[in-house]
Design a protein around this motif. Structure first.
Motif, PDB file in Angstrom:
ATOM      1  N   ARG A  33      58.531  -7.605  83.282  1.00 35.88           N
ATOM      2  CA  ARG A  33      58.182  -8.287  84.751  1.00 35.88           C
ATOM      3  C   ARG A  33      58.210  -7.470  85.627  1.00 35.88           C
ATOM      4  NH1 ARG A  33      61.929 -11.887  82.061  1.00 35.88           N
ATOM      5  NH2 ARG A  33      63.966 -10.663  83.193  1.00 35.88           N
ATOM      6  N   LEU A  34      58.964  -6.143  85.765  1.00 37.37           N
ATOM      7  CA  LEU A  34      58.676  -5.235  86.876  1.00 37.37           C
ATOM      8  C   LEU A  34      57.510  -4.788  86.841  1.00 37.37           C
ATOM      9  CD1 LEU A  34      62.177  -3.424  86.223  1.00 37.37           C
ATOM     10  CD2 LEU A  34      61.360  -4.808  88.463  1.00 37.37           C
ATOM     11  N   ARG A  35      56.698  -4.296  85.619  1.00 38.62           N
ATOM     12  CA  ARG A  35      55.597  -3.691  85.542  1.00 38.62           C
ATOM     13  C   ARG A  35      54.375  -4.806  86.254  1.00 38.62           C
ATOM     14  NH1 ARG A  35      53.406  -0.106  86.436  1.00 38.62           N
ATOM     15  NH2 ARG A  35      51.814  -0.387  85.027  1.00 38.62           N
ATOM     16  N   GLU A  36      54.451  -5.722  85.700  1.00 39.80           N
ATOM     17  CA  GLU A  36      53.718  -7.092  86.426  1.00 39.80           C
ATOM     18  C   GLU A  36      53.437  -6.905  87.982  1.00 39.80           C
ATOM     19  OE1 GLU A  36      54.904 -10.551  84.515  1.00 39.80           O
ATOM     20  OE2 GLU A  36      54.096 -10.082  82.476  1.00 39.80           O
ATOM     21  N   ARG A  37      54.972  -6.697  88.536  1.00 36.68           N
ATOM     22  CA  ARG A  37      55.050  -6.772  89.880  1.00 36.68           C
ATOM     23  C   ARG A  37      54.517  -5.373  90.366  1.00 36.68           C
ATOM     24  NH1 ARG A  37      61.270  -7.971  90.418  1.00 36.68           N
ATOM     25  NH2 ARG A  37      60.905  -6.667  92.270  1.00 36.68           N
ATOM     26  N   GLY A  38      54.179  -4.388  89.680  1.00 41.07           N
ATOM     27  CA  GLY A  38      53.426  -3.118  90.200  1.00 41.07           C
ATOM     28  C   GLY A  38      54.620  -2.137  90.345  1.00 41.07           C
ATOM     29  N   VAL A  39      55.852  -2.155  89.670  1.00 46.34           N
ATOM     30  CA  VAL A  39      57.090  -1.343  89.881  1.00 46.34           C
ATOM     31  C   VAL A  39      56.647  -0.266  88.631  1.00 46.34           C
ATOM     32  CG1 VAL A  39      59.400  -0.865  89.610  1.00 46.34           C
ATOM     33  CG2 VAL A  39      58.744  -2.699  90.841  1.00 46.34           C
ATOM     34  N   THR A  40      56.602   0.904  88.933  1.00 38.13           N
ATOM     35  CA  THR A  40      56.216   1.926  88.216  1.00 38.13           C
ATOM     36  C   THR A  40      57.467   2.312  87.226  1.00 38.13           C
ATOM     37  OG1 THR A  40      54.900   3.160  89.886  1.00 38.13           O
ATOM     38  CG2 THR A  40      55.805   4.589  87.843  1.00 38.13           C
ATOM     39  N   VAL A  41      57.169   2.498  85.861  1.00 41.07           N
ATOM     40  CA  VAL A  41      58.234   2.701  85.116  1.00 41.07           C
ATOM     41  C   VAL A  41      58.070   4.214  84.395  1.00 41.07           C
ATOM     42  CG1 VAL A  41      59.547   2.076  82.848  1.00 41.07           C
ATOM     43  CG2 VAL A  41      58.499   0.318  84.197  1.00 41.07           C
ATOM     44  N   VAL A  42      59.297   4.969  84.362  1.00 40.55           N
ATOM     45  CA  VAL A  42      58.964   6.429  83.976  1.00 40.55           C
ATOM     46  C   VAL A  42      59.860   6.655  82.727  1.00 40.55           C
ATOM     47  CG1 VAL A  42      59.250   8.761  84.356  1.00 40.55           C
ATOM     48  CG2 VAL A  42      58.229   7.336  86.062  1.00 40.55           C
ATOM     49  N   PRO A  43      59.413   7.046  81.651  1.00 41.13           N
ATOM     50  CA  PRO A  43      60.046   7.264  80.516  1.00 41.13           C
ATOM     51  C   PRO A  43      61.100   8.460  80.787  1.00 41.13           C
ATOM     52  CG  PRO A  43      57.870   7.432  79.643  1.00 41.13           C
ATOM     53  CD  PRO A  43      58.032   7.017  81.097  1.00 41.13           C
ATOM     54  N   HIS A  44      62.053   8.678  80.331  1.00 42.64           N
ATOM     55  CA  HIS A  44      63.084   9.712  80.749  1.00 42.64           C
ATOM     56  C   HIS A  44      63.756  10.087  79.283  1.00 42.64           C
ATOM     57  CE1 HIS A  44      65.568  12.765  82.830  1.00 42.64           C
ATOM     58  NE2 HIS A  44      66.488  12.118  82.489  1.00 42.64           N
ATOM     59  N   GLY A  45      63.205  11.230  78.651  1.00 40.82           N
ATOM     60  CA  GLY A  45      63.596  11.647  77.173  1.00 40.82           C
ATOM     61  C   GLY A  45      64.715  12.263  77.253  1.00 40.82           C
ATOM     62  N   VAL A  46      65.695  12.228  76.170  1.00 35.89           N
ATOM     63  CA  VAL A  46      67.076  13.067  76.201  1.00 35.89           C
ATOM     64  C   VAL A  46      67.509  13.788  74.738  1.00 35.89           C
ATOM     65  CG1 VAL A  46      68.027  11.156  77.782  1.00 35.89           C
ATOM     66  CG2 VAL A  46      68.211  11.034  75.392  1.00 35.89           C
ATOM     67  N   ALA A  47      66.254  13.767  73.974  1.00 35.43           N
ATOM     68  CA  ALA A  47      66.453  14.357  72.872  1.00 35.43           C
ATOM     69  C   ALA A  47      65.592  15.178  72.208  1.00 35.43           C
ATOM     70  CB  ALA A  47      66.512  13.000  71.528  1.00 35.43           C
ATOM     71  N   LEU A  48      64.728  15.713  72.961  1.00 37.41           N
ATOM     72  CA  LEU A  48      63.385  16.308  72.609  1.00 37.41           C
ATOM     73  C   LEU A  48      63.986  18.137  72.461  1.00 37.41           C
ATOM     74  CD1 LEU A  48      60.589  16.630  72.018  1.00 37.41           C
ATOM     75  CD2 LEU A  48      60.159  16.928  74.410  1.00 37.41           C
ATOM     76  N   GLY A  49      64.925  18.499  73.229  1.00 33.87           N
ATOM     77  CA  GLY A  49      65.464  19.722  73.219  1.00 33.87           C
ATOM     78  C   GLY A  49      64.495  20.814  73.359  1.00 33.87           C
ATOM     79  N   LEU A  50      63.763  20.669  74.500  1.00 32.71           N
ATOM     80  CA  LEU A  50      62.795  21.654  74.896  1.00 32.71           C
ATOM     81  C   LEU A  50      63.341  23.113  75.002  1.00 32.71           C
ATOM     82  CD1 LEU A  50      60.634  19.921  77.448  1.00 32.71           C
ATOM     83  CD2 LEU A  50      59.949  20.459  75.260  1.00 32.71           C
ATOM     84  N   GLY A  51      64.747  23.069  75.264  1.00 37.53           N
ATOM     85  CA  GLY A  51      65.224  24.548  75.342  1.00 37.53           C
ATOM     86  C   GLY A  51      65.753  25.062  74.103  1.00 37.53           C
ATOM     87  N   GLY A  52      65.533  24.326  73.065  1.00 37.87           N
ATOM     88  CA  GLY A  52      65.759  24.813  71.639  1.00 37.87           C
ATOM     89  C   GLY A  52      65.159  25.965  71.209  1.00 37.87           C
ATOM     90  N   ALA A  53      65.411  26.662  70.139  1.00 40.64           N
ATOM     91  CA  ALA A  53      64.893  27.692  69.557  1.00 40.64           C
ATOM     92  C   ALA A  53      63.755  27.214  68.747  1.00 40.64           C
ATOM     93  CB  ALA A  53      65.879  28.492  68.780  1.00 40.64           C
ATOM     94  N   ASP A  54      63.781  26.251  68.209  1.00 43.62           N
ATOM     95  CA  ASP A  54      62.469  25.548  67.388  1.00 43.62           C
ATOM     96  C   ASP A  54      61.581  25.025  68.356  1.00 43.62           C
ATOM     97  OD1 ASP A  54      63.528  26.014  64.591  1.00 43.62           O
ATOM     98  OD2 ASP A  54      65.110  24.522  65.049  1.00 43.62           O
ATOM     99  N   ARG A  55      60.378  25.199  67.822  1.00 44.06           N
ATOM    100  CA  ARG A  55      59.347  24.183  68.354  1.00 44.06           C
ATOM    101  C   ARG A  55      59.505  22.814  68.447  1.00 44.06           C
ATOM    102  NH1 ARG A  55      57.082  28.805  66.044  1.00 44.06           N
ATOM    103  NH2 ARG A  55      55.868  29.910  67.421  1.00 44.06           N
ATOM    104  N   PRO A  56      58.940  22.065  69.442  1.00 45.40           N
ATOM    105  CA  PRO A  56      59.335  20.681  69.550  1.00 45.40           C
ATOM    106  C   PRO A  56      58.769  19.933  68.200  1.00 45.40           C
ATOM    107  CG  PRO A  56      58.201  21.328  71.621  1.00 45.40           C
ATOM    108  CD  PRO A  56      58.352  22.667  70.634  1.00 45.40           C
ATOM    109  N   ASP A  57      59.698  19.163  67.932  1.00 51.63           N
ATOM    110  CA  ASP A  57      59.283  18.176  66.571  1.00 51.63           C
ATOM    111  C   ASP A  57      58.227  17.371  67.245  1.00 51.63           C
ATOM    112  OD1 ASP A  57      59.491  16.206  64.818  1.00 51.63           O
ATOM    113  OD2 ASP A  57      61.370  15.584  65.042  1.00 51.63           O
ATOM    114  N   PRO A  58      56.995  17.328  66.298  1.00 53.89           N
ATOM    115  CA  PRO A  58      55.674  16.449  66.561  1.00 53.89           C
ATOM    116  C   PRO A  58      56.189  15.027  66.517  1.00 53.89           C
ATOM    117  CG  PRO A  58      55.320  18.540  64.970  1.00 53.89           C
ATOM    118  CD  PRO A  58      56.950  18.217  65.176  1.00 53.89           C
TER     119      PRO A  58
END
Length: 468
Positions: A62-87
């Motif tokens: 409903r928010l999208r239909e009204r023109g409200v932008t939705v941004v996904p915010h990730g918490v589990a990728l671990g970009l600062g970890g030693a491994d390359r990001p999980d595909p």
């Protein structure tokens, strides 16, 4: 349309750094209806891992239909970890950005797991965002991981500075310098959390104004504002309390240096009445507007860069040497093991602060397991938290929180937890499925044992009914 409220900005406006978002709030199911009724909500942010692309919540649709932008915010990728990001994790984040028609996605400058092949040890999960050391090695690894993510994601990426209770020994850069170098090398955008700058000021003695003065402010995609609390000299970034004045003061300082393309209020727990959230949003708007008016006469300006940031396509592509990743992996694994597995503290760390962080991680595990498996606290009873913390002290998390809930139930059953009604055994059997998560002899034995006990109990109940 709930409440019939229209967003103040019907569409996303472009800016030099990306998009003009406006004022937003973190979307959570508990306050979804209230958000739809709130006036002046230009955009929302949803935790990416809590959104299924094929089954988007009706409120977000409903928010999208009204023109409200939705941004996904990730918490589990671990970009600062030693491994390359999980595909697989990167693909999942990309799917959510496409499903929500988002102009960008965000993640954190943090590590969330450690161990594995680079250290020849089992992989441990923190269940939390942990700080990366501000060293040249860690920066090189982070930059390559960010470039890998940029190559996969269909929209621009912005990364967030995090709050921390602990400091790494031997750091080579300040937070501002670290972020500046990251942007210079990758062209990534920044999500600046002013509440996290306040947390690091209280917990690590870092000057928020200095950090802001060193930032490439033109790279800021948007800003987070949140509340917390102080206990025993430690600031906890809880996202469950009102925004304090010191956080608004840091936001004001930032707003004198640049006009933030977007500002968002985060609240994850202990949700107040709708009116209180609206008052906090008004305070955020007033802070930004007031600081912007004062900026020309009195504001300390962040110096502009002498060279523009490189685009993702034009960023250096030199591969990080395996030895560099291994050094980062070993240091992160040693820290995480001390926090969640009770191993000795690595040299140079503050042992008291590590113990505080360790307790905080155990408490958070108990809270999240209670959310993903709400039946467990009821079944276990008033000793749930004490039982879980005792369990967590010697059993680090190696999978997700749902697996953790099942493992905790197994632990209780094997430890002889009173389960006279068989409810805990039944709960575990129903949720572990036909193929238990573990394939070891312990799990097989427990399944066989609980199955036999269930049959015996059913037989006794049948005999009692016949005899009655």
């Amino acid at each position: 349309m709930a409440g019939g409220v229209q967003p103040t900005a019907g569409s996303v406006q472009p800016t030099a750094g990306g998009v003009r978002l406006g004022t937003g709030i973190g979307w959570r199911p508990e306050i979804a209806d209230a958000i739809e009724r709130m006036p002046g909500i230009d955009w929302v942010e949803a935790v990416a891992e809590n959104v299924c692309p094929g089954h988007l919540p009706d409120s977000l649709l409903r928010l999208r239909e009204r023109g409200v932008t939705v941004v996904p915010h990730g918490v589990a990728l671990g970009l600062g970890g030693a491994d390359r990001p999980d595909p697989a994790r990167l693909s999942a984040l990309a799917e959510r950005a496409e499903a929500l028609d988002s102009p960008l996605v965000t993640e954190h400058i943090a590590f969330v797991r450690a161990g594995g092949a680079l250290t020849a040890s089992r992989t441990l999960e923190a269940g939390h965002l942990l700080p990366v050391p501000r060293t040249k090695d860690a920066l090189a690894v982070l930059c390559e991981n960010v470039r890998i993510a940029q190559d996969t994601l269909p929209v621009p990426l912005a990364v967030e500075n995090i709050a921390a209770l602990i400091s790494w020994p031997g750091e080579e850069l300040t937070e501002g310098q670290f972020l500046y170098e990251l942007v210079e090398r990758t062209g990534v955008q920044l999500l600046i959390d002013v509440a996290n700058l306040h947390t690091n000021h209280v917990n690590r003695g870092e000057d928020p104004s200095r950090a802001l003065s060193e930032l490439p402010v033109e790279a800021i995609a948007y800003v987070h504002v949140a509340g917390g609390f102080e206990r025993d000299g430690v600031w906890h970034d809880s996202h469950a309390h009102p925004v304090p004045q010191p956080v608004l003061d840091i936001l004001a300082d930032l707003a004198t240096r640049t006009r933030p393309p977007g500002v968002l209020l985060e609240r994850d727990e202990n949700f107040p009445e709708e009116g209180e959230l609206e008052r906090e949003l008004d305070a955020i708007r007033d802070t930004v507007a007031g600081s912007a008016r004062r900026a020309p006469a009195s504001a300390p300006k962040t110096p502009a860069r002498t060279t523009p940031p490189p685009s993702a396509a034009g960023a250096p592509t030199t591969r990080v040497p395996a030895a560099t990743r291994q050094r980062v992996a070993l240091s992160q694994a040693a820290l995480l093991s001390a926090l969640v597995a009770g191993t000795p503290a690595p040299e140079g760390f503050d042992g008291t602060r590590l113990r505080v962080q360790s307790r905080a991680l155990s408490d958070k595990r108990a809270d999240v397991v209670a959310k993903v498996a709400p039946e467990l606290p009821r079944i276990v009873g008033p000793t749930y938290r004490a039982d879980f913390v005792a369990y967590a002290r010697s059993r680090p998390m190696t999978g997700g929180y749902r697996a953790d809930a099942l493992d905790f139930a197994v632990h209780l059953l094997l430890a002889g937890h009173p389960d006279s009604s068989g409810e805990l055994r039944t709960w575990w059997l129903e949720r572990s499925g036909p193929k238990p998560l573990g394939s070891g002899p312990l799990t097989r034995w427990l399944r066989a044992r609980t199955g036999r006990l269930a049959l015996r109990r059913a037989g006794r109940e049948a005999e009692a009914r016949l005899g009655g």
